[in-house]
Scaffold this motif. Structure first.
Motif, PDB file in Angstrom:
ATOM      1  N   LEU A 103      56.719  75.397  27.650  1.00 56.98           N
ATOM      2  CA  LEU A 103      56.058  75.083  26.242  1.00 56.98           C
ATOM      3  C   LEU A 103      55.204  76.229  25.704  1.00 56.98           C
ATOM      4  CD1 LEU A 103      55.326  71.314  26.001  1.00 56.98           C
ATOM      5  CD2 LEU A 103      56.980  72.747  24.613  1.00 56.98           C
ATOM      6  N   PHE A 104      54.289  76.841  26.773  1.00 54.90           N
ATOM      7  CA  PHE A 104      53.224  77.863  26.481  1.00 54.90           C
ATOM      8  C   PHE A 104      53.824  79.058  25.712  1.00 54.90           C
ATOM      9  CE2 PHE A 104      50.618  81.533  27.601  1.00 54.90           C
ATOM     10  CZ  PHE A 104      49.366  80.940  27.221  1.00 54.90           C
ATOM     11  N   PRO A 105      54.915  79.874  26.118  1.00 50.24           N
ATOM     12  CA  PRO A 105      55.301  80.841  25.426  1.00 50.24           C
ATOM     13  C   PRO A 105      55.976  80.521  24.220  1.00 50.24           C
ATOM     14  CG  PRO A 105      56.948  80.629  27.332  1.00 50.24           C
ATOM     15  CD  PRO A 105      55.766  79.606  27.570  1.00 50.24           C
ATOM     16  N   HIS A 106      56.601  79.410  23.944  1.00 48.67           N
ATOM     17  CA  HIS A 106      57.070  78.892  22.638  1.00 48.67           C
ATOM     18  C   HIS A 106      55.783  78.622  21.667  1.00 48.67           C
ATOM     19  CE1 HIS A 106      61.374  78.329  23.509  1.00 48.67           C
ATOM     20  NE2 HIS A 106      60.881  78.151  24.870  1.00 48.67           N
ATOM     21  N   ALA A 107      54.746  78.196  22.036  1.00 46.28           N
ATOM     22  CA  ALA A 107      53.692  77.981  21.444  1.00 46.28           C
ATOM     23  C   ALA A 107      52.917  79.098  20.788  1.00 46.28           C
ATOM     24  CB  ALA A 107      52.701  76.836  21.926  1.00 46.28           C
ATOM     25  N   ILE A 108      52.830  80.318  21.619  1.00 45.46           N
ATOM     26  CA  ILE A 108      52.424  81.450  21.352  1.00 45.46           C
ATOM     27  C   ILE A 108      53.116  82.125  20.242  1.00 45.46           C
ATOM     28  CG2 ILE A 108      51.654  83.783  22.256  1.00 45.46           C
ATOM     29  CD1 ILE A 108      50.654  82.695  24.858  1.00 45.46           C
ATOM     30  N   MET A 109      54.466  82.112  20.702  1.00 44.06           N
ATOM     31  CA  MET A 109      55.287  82.902  19.544  1.00 44.06           C
ATOM     32  C   MET A 109      55.416  82.077  18.154  1.00 44.06           C
ATOM     33  SD  MET A 109      56.748  85.603  21.017  1.00 44.06           S
ATOM     34  CE  MET A 109      58.332  85.909  19.860  1.00 44.06           C
ATOM     35  N   HIS A 110      55.573  80.831  18.021  1.00 48.21           N
ATOM     36  CA  HIS A 110      55.440  80.128  16.790  1.00 48.21           C
ATOM     37  C   HIS A 110      54.070  80.146  16.199  1.00 48.21           C
ATOM     38  CE1 HIS A 110      58.969  77.577  18.365  1.00 48.21           C
ATOM     39  NE2 HIS A 110      59.301  78.326  17.482  1.00 48.21           N
ATOM     40  N   GLU A 111      52.888  80.237  16.818  1.00 46.11           N
ATOM     41  CA  GLU A 111      51.597  80.612  16.454  1.00 46.11           C
ATOM     42  C   GLU A 111      51.696  82.132  15.689  1.00 46.11           C
ATOM     43  OE1 GLU A 111      48.089  82.603  15.925  1.00 46.11           O
ATOM     44  OE2 GLU A 111      49.450  83.112  17.661  1.00 46.11           O
ATOM     45  N   ALA A 112      52.182  82.925  16.434  1.00 45.39           N
ATOM     46  CA  ALA A 112      52.290  84.362  15.804  1.00 45.39           C
ATOM     47  C   ALA A 112      53.297  84.300  14.836  1.00 45.39           C
ATOM     48  CB  ALA A 112      52.621  85.374  17.030  1.00 45.39           C
ATOM     49  N   ALA A 113      54.252  83.568  14.541  1.00 44.22           N
ATOM     50  CA  ALA A 113      55.278  83.503  13.485  1.00 44.22           C
ATOM     51  C   ALA A 113      54.552  83.049  12.178  1.00 44.22           C
ATOM     52  CB  ALA A 113      56.393  82.767  13.954  1.00 44.22           C
ATOM     53  N   LEU A 114      53.811  81.909  12.373  1.00 42.94           N
ATOM     54  CA  LEU A 114      53.148  81.260  11.344  1.00 42.94           C
ATOM     55  C   LEU A 114      52.161  82.289  10.690  1.00 42.94           C
ATOM     56  CD1 LEU A 114      52.595  77.479  12.524  1.00 42.94           C
ATOM     57  CD2 LEU A 114      54.189  78.339  10.571  1.00 42.94           C
ATOM     58  N   THR A 115      51.429  82.816  11.253  1.00 45.26           N
ATOM     59  CA  THR A 115      50.308  83.819  11.101  1.00 45.26           C
ATOM     60  C   THR A 115      50.972  84.780  10.463  1.00 45.26           C
ATOM     61  OG1 THR A 115      48.885  82.997  13.031  1.00 45.26           O
ATOM     62  CG2 THR A 115      48.133  85.143  11.711  1.00 45.26           C
ATOM     63  N   PHE A 116      52.134  85.405  10.901  1.00 39.41           N
ATOM     64  CA  PHE A 116      52.871  86.679  10.325  1.00 39.41           C
ATOM     65  C   PHE A 116      53.295  86.245   8.889  1.00 39.41           C
ATOM     66  CE2 PHE A 116      56.806  88.706   9.388  1.00 39.41           C
ATOM     67  CZ  PHE A 116      56.512  90.169   9.733  1.00 39.41           C
ATOM     68  N   LEU A 117      53.822  85.018   8.766  1.00 39.65           N
ATOM     69  CA  LEU A 117      54.225  84.456   7.373  1.00 39.65           C
ATOM     70  C   LEU A 117      53.077  84.121   6.417  1.00 39.65           C
ATOM     71  CD1 LEU A 117      57.243  82.408   8.411  1.00 39.65           C
ATOM     72  CD2 LEU A 117      57.232  84.791   7.595  1.00 39.65           C
ATOM     73  N   GLY A 118      51.830  84.302   7.036  1.00 41.69           N
ATOM     74  CA  GLY A 118      50.643  84.045   6.019  1.00 41.69           C
ATOM     75  C   GLY A 118      50.140  82.546   6.080  1.00 41.69           C
ATOM     76  N   PHE A 119      50.539  81.895   7.030  1.00 44.66           N
ATOM     77  CA  PHE A 119      50.509  80.329   7.265  1.00 44.66           C
ATOM     78  C   PHE A 119      49.275  80.209   8.390  1.00 44.66           C
ATOM     79  CE2 PHE A 119      54.065  80.224   4.566  1.00 44.66           C
ATOM     80  CZ  PHE A 119      53.875  79.221   3.816  1.00 44.66           C
ATOM     81  N   GLY A 120      48.972  81.120   8.972  1.00 47.06           N
ATOM     82  CA  GLY A 120      47.716  80.926  10.129  1.00 47.06           C
ATOM     83  C   GLY A 120      46.508  81.265   9.783  1.00 47.06           C
ATOM     84  N   PHE A 121      46.226  81.988  10.737  1.00 41.46           N
ATOM     85  CA  PHE A 121      44.711  82.723  10.700  1.00 41.46           C
ATOM     86  C   PHE A 121      44.394  83.529   9.335  1.00 41.46           C
ATOM     87  CE2 PHE A 121      44.976  81.988  15.299  1.00 41.46           C
ATOM     88  CZ  PHE A 121      43.824  81.279  15.415  1.00 41.46           C
ATOM     89  N   SER A 122      43.399  83.486   8.755  1.00 39.43           N
ATOM     90  CA  SER A 122      42.927  84.226   7.569  1.00 39.43           C
ATOM     91  C   SER A 122      42.927  85.634   7.848  1.00 39.43           C
ATOM     92  CB  SER A 122      41.723  83.989   6.922  1.00 39.43           C
ATOM     93  OG  SER A 122      40.643  84.036   7.949  1.00 39.43           O
ATOM     94  N   ALA A 123      43.136  86.691   7.005  1.00 40.51           N
ATOM     95  CA  ALA A 123      43.133  87.841   7.257  1.00 40.51           C
ATOM     96  C   ALA A 123      41.703  88.458   7.909  1.00 40.51           C
ATOM     97  CB  ALA A 123      43.028  88.916   5.943  1.00 40.51           C
ATOM     98  N   SER A 124      40.634  87.617   7.814  1.00 39.17           N
ATOM     99  CA  SER A 124      39.490  88.121   8.814  1.00 39.17           C
ATOM    100  C   SER A 124      39.277  87.785   9.927  1.00 39.17           C
ATOM    101  CB  SER A 124      38.321  87.418   7.820  1.00 39.17           C
ATOM    102  OG  SER A 124      38.322  86.102   7.766  1.00 39.17           O
ATOM    103  N   THR A 125      40.191  87.083  10.424  1.00 43.35           N
ATOM    104  CA  THR A 125      40.303  86.685  11.697  1.00 43.35           C
ATOM    105  C   THR A 125      41.341  87.349  12.525  1.00 43.35           C
ATOM    106  OG1 THR A 125      39.496  84.323  11.189  1.00 43.35           O
ATOM    107  CG2 THR A 125      40.622  84.666  13.318  1.00 43.35           C
TER     108      THR A 125
END
Length: 283
Positions: free
Chosen positions: A207-229
């Protein structure tokens, strides 16, 4: 005969040795990146406009971006955030899967049908779309990403846990144990948990690699961390507008760091599966 024994055990020994090596590499990589990201001074990846778009060098191994921020330290901080999100989300998701899978198998009837219906609904919706919807509903940001990843990665592991519990529950030794007067708690502790634990551990690691990849995908699309983080997904998203101008280092090195982390844990899961279940694949 005496010489054949060690030869027969050699493949399994090699698998154990490889597993220990992979775990050591992944754990070292994980711990170093996490600790470095947590204790890092923000000034290390701060803005320095005079150093804008410097190519990789000894002073800046990963180069700098348009604001002169050191890409090495920014990538380390971003991957640290991704790893923390991945750890928390995969742990929560695996616990949900364990509880739902066990309850579904033990209860049966309407409870089993409701849980399986929830599993089918989650698996029937495109995963990325479901992640985007949940993250948006939870206000985006770090919490929105963590919540979305945690509540969407349990269905497949739930099915595996349910299948394993059903298999043990229907076995003759469990029926005999119940007829001898043992409680369900004793049966679960002595028979069900030891049988399900290997499947659960493998599922948790995978589950761990899937969680990292999906977190990166969401942030890449603008739904994750703000630009300052700093976040790997955000770093790669920012790099997209500069790739055509020859600033290749902006996406190459952060992407490699993310890929290495994902591949290490994916390999650990596969090796752990082979070790716990030698008949599941070639060793």
């Amino acid at each position: 005969m005496t010489m054949d024994g060690p030869r027969l055990k050699q493949p399994r020994f090699n698998t154990k040795k490889k597993l220990v090596i992979y775990i050591a590499l992944a754990a070292t990589y994980l711990i170093v990146v996490m600790v470095a990201g947590l204790v890092m001074d923000p000034e290390m990846y701060g803005v320095h406009y005079e150093d804008s778009f410097l190519a990789p060098s000894l002073a800046h191994p990963f180069g700098t971006d348009i604001m002169g921020r050191d890409m090495f330290w920014r990538s380390v901080k971003g991957l640290s955030n991704s790893i923390l999100i991945g750890l928390a989300a995969s742990a929560v998701s695996s616990v949900i899967a364990l509880v739902f899978g066990a309850v579904s198998a033990v209860s049966g009837g309407k409870v089993d049908r409701v849980i399986m219906w929830c599993v089918d609904c989650c698996m029937g919706i495109p995963h990325l779309v479901l992640l985007l919807l949940i993250s948006y509903m939870m206000g985006r940001g770090g919490f929105g990403v963590a919540f979305a990843v945690a509540v969407t990665h349990w269905p497949e592991l739930t099915r595996l846990v349910r299948a394993e519990v059903l298999q043990v529950r229907g076995s003759q030794y469990v029926k005999a144990s119940l007829r001898m007067g043992h409680s369900w708690f004793q049966v679960a502790r002595e028979h069900i948990v030891p049988h399900v634990l290997p499947v659960y551990l493998v599922g948790l690691v995978l589950l761990f690699p899937h969680a990292i990849m999906h977190e990166a995908a969401l942030t890449f699309l603008g739904f994750g961390f703000s630009a300052s983080t700093p976040a790997i997904g955000g770093i790669l998203s920012e790099a997209m507008s500069h790739i055509i101008t020859g600033k290749w280092w902006l996406c190459l090195f952060p992407g490699l760091m993310l890929l290495i982390a994902v591949m290490l844990f994916d390999v650990i899961g596969e090796k752990l599966k082979m070790l716990l279940n030698p008949g599941s694949g070639n060793q």
